[in-house]
Design an enzyme around this catalytic site. Structure first.
Site, mmCIF file in Angstrom:
data_model
loop_
_atom_site.group_PDB
_atom_site.id
_atom_site.type_symbol
_atom_site.label_atom_id
_atom_site.label_comp_id
_atom_site.label_asym_id
_atom_site.label_seq_id
_atom_site.Cartn_x
_atom_site.Cartn_y
_atom_site.Cartn_z
ATOM 1 N N ASN A 53 3.452 -18.902 13.709
ATOM 2 C CA ASN A 53 4.674 -18.720 12.933
ATOM 3 C C ASN A 53 5.326 -20.067 12.658
ATOM 4 O OD1 ASN A 53 6.184 -19.061 15.588
ATOM 5 N ND2 ASN A 53 5.168 -17.100 15.949
ATOM 6 N N GLY A 70 4.407 -9.846 13.558
ATOM 7 C CA GLY A 70 3.216 -9.031 13.347
ATOM 8 C C GLY A 70 2.834 -8.757 11.903
ATOM 9 N N HIS A 119 4.445 -22.823 15.504
ATOM 10 C CA HIS A 119 3.721 -22.436 16.707
ATOM 11 C C HIS A 119 2.408 -21.794 16.292
ATOM 12 C CE1 HIS A 119 2.588 -20.929 20.538
ATOM 13 N NE2 HIS A 119 2.859 -19.666 20.270
ATOM 14 N N HIS A 121 -1.842 -20.719 17.859
ATOM 15 C CA HIS A 121 -2.782 -20.684 18.975
ATOM 16 C C HIS A 121 -4.080 -21.340 18.531
ATOM 17 C CE1 HIS A 121 -0.780 -17.265 21.530
ATOM 18 N NE2 HIS A 121 0.092 -18.183 21.143
ATOM 19 N N ASP A 144 -1.787 -42.251 14.229
ATOM 20 C CA ASP A 144 -1.113 -42.134 12.936
ATOM 21 C C ASP A 144 -0.037 -41.051 12.965
ATOM 22 O OD1 ASP A 144 -2.406 -44.138 11.518
ATOM 23 O OD2 ASP A 144 -4.048 -42.831 10.863
ATOM 24 N N HIS A 193 -0.538 -21.730 27.492
ATOM 25 C CA HIS A 193 -0.137 -20.973 26.302
ATOM 26 C C HIS A 193 -0.680 -21.651 25.040
ATOM 27 C CE1 HIS A 193 3.484 -19.031 23.950
ATOM 28 N NE2 HIS A 193 2.344 -18.931 23.318
ATOM 29 N N TYR A 251 3.046 -47.954 5.194
ATOM 30 C CA TYR A 251 1.845 -47.218 4.786
ATOM 31 C C TYR A 251 2.220 -46.136 3.763
ATOM 32 C CZ TYR A 251 -2.309 -44.249 5.292
ATOM 33 O OH TYR A 251 -3.433 -43.508 5.076
HETATM 34 ZN ZN LIG Z 1 2.122 -18.054 21.406
#
Ligand SMILES: [Zn+2]
Length: 253
Positions: A53, A70, A119, A121, A144, A193, A251
């Protein structure tokens, strides 16, 4: 009643926004930016199922948008993005916000210079989080984006897990950054996690989450080839990070 899109033809929604002191134009901007950033996650291969998310905050109104819980990325619409104020009150939208919302809110509160939190996984970053090891800075790709190792939090206590778990997840991140600058190290691994990354916009925060996944894979492979490899020198780290970030940056365009 769901927010219609665009907002300007729906009087009831205009009133709802006024009640919450949120300018309609800003509301649209946050929802659109958040929607577009969330769609980048599957595009970059950063999510499996719905594990990921993005949130985007408007500092002027103290409101942030976040992906609803979800909802499949392919079915997500800009108006589905849920708006929450920094005290945690839902100010628009009928869908439930992501269950990780309190973690995002804690990071917005603590890290005043950031505008977006991501966030995921993503598998390589999660591998380091599960091994409870920081990602060492083994090369210039890492340097970088991140000024030194990407840290890992301490494991959460039973009391933290059983109380306000998602809020406490934010707290262990904030605790880990006690002596770190979140604008120089724009990601963290939550022990056991997975990663959180952030940035000054939804697009940049997702880019940082993507870079994190890439450098996690590179570090993992480098450590397999040479388990005793050391981080790059401070001089090389400084050269690569500081030429892209900070007052002396030169840069890019
Ligand atoms: Zn999570």
């Amino acid at each position: 009643m769901p927010i219609t899109w665009p907002l300007d033809s729906a009087d009831s929604n205009l009133n709802r926004c006024r009640q919450n002191s949120l300018p309609v134009s800003q509301s649209r901007t946050i929802q659109e930016e958040c929607y577009e950033a969330n769609l980048q996650l599957p595009k970059f291969g950063l999510v499996d199922l719905t594990f990921g998310n993005v949130s985007v905050v408007d500092r002027a109104s103290g409101v942030f948008g976040i992906k609803p819980s979800g909802v499949d990325y392919l079915k997500l619409k800009p108006e589905d993005v849920v708006l929450i104020d920094l005290e945690g009150k839902q100010v628009s939208g009928t869908l439930r916000p992501s269950s990780d919302t309190p973690t995002h809110r804690r990071l917005f509160q603590a890290f005043s210079g950031i505008r977006s939190v991501v966030h995921t996984h993503s598998r390589n970053a999660v591998s380091f989080a599960q091994a409870r090891k920081p990602i060492p800075c083994l090369g210039t790709t890492h340097a970088d984006y991140f000024y030194g190792e990407v840290p890992v939090t301490r494991p959460m206590t039973g009391a933290e897990i059983q109380s306000a778990y998602e809020w406490e997840t934010g707290n262990v991140i904030v605790e880990r950054f006690g002596n770190l600058d979140p604008e120089q190290v724009c990601a963290v691994l939550v022990s056991g996690h997975g990663p959180f990354a952030w940035g000054p916009s939804g697009a940049k925060a997702v880019e940082n989450a993507h870079a994190l996944e890439i450098v996690a894979e590179m570090a993992w492979k480098a450590l397999q080839l040479n388990p005793t490899v050391k981080p790059i020198s401070q001089a090389l780290l400084d050269k690569h990070f500081l030429r892209k970030h900070g007052p002396g940056a030169y840069y890019g365009q």
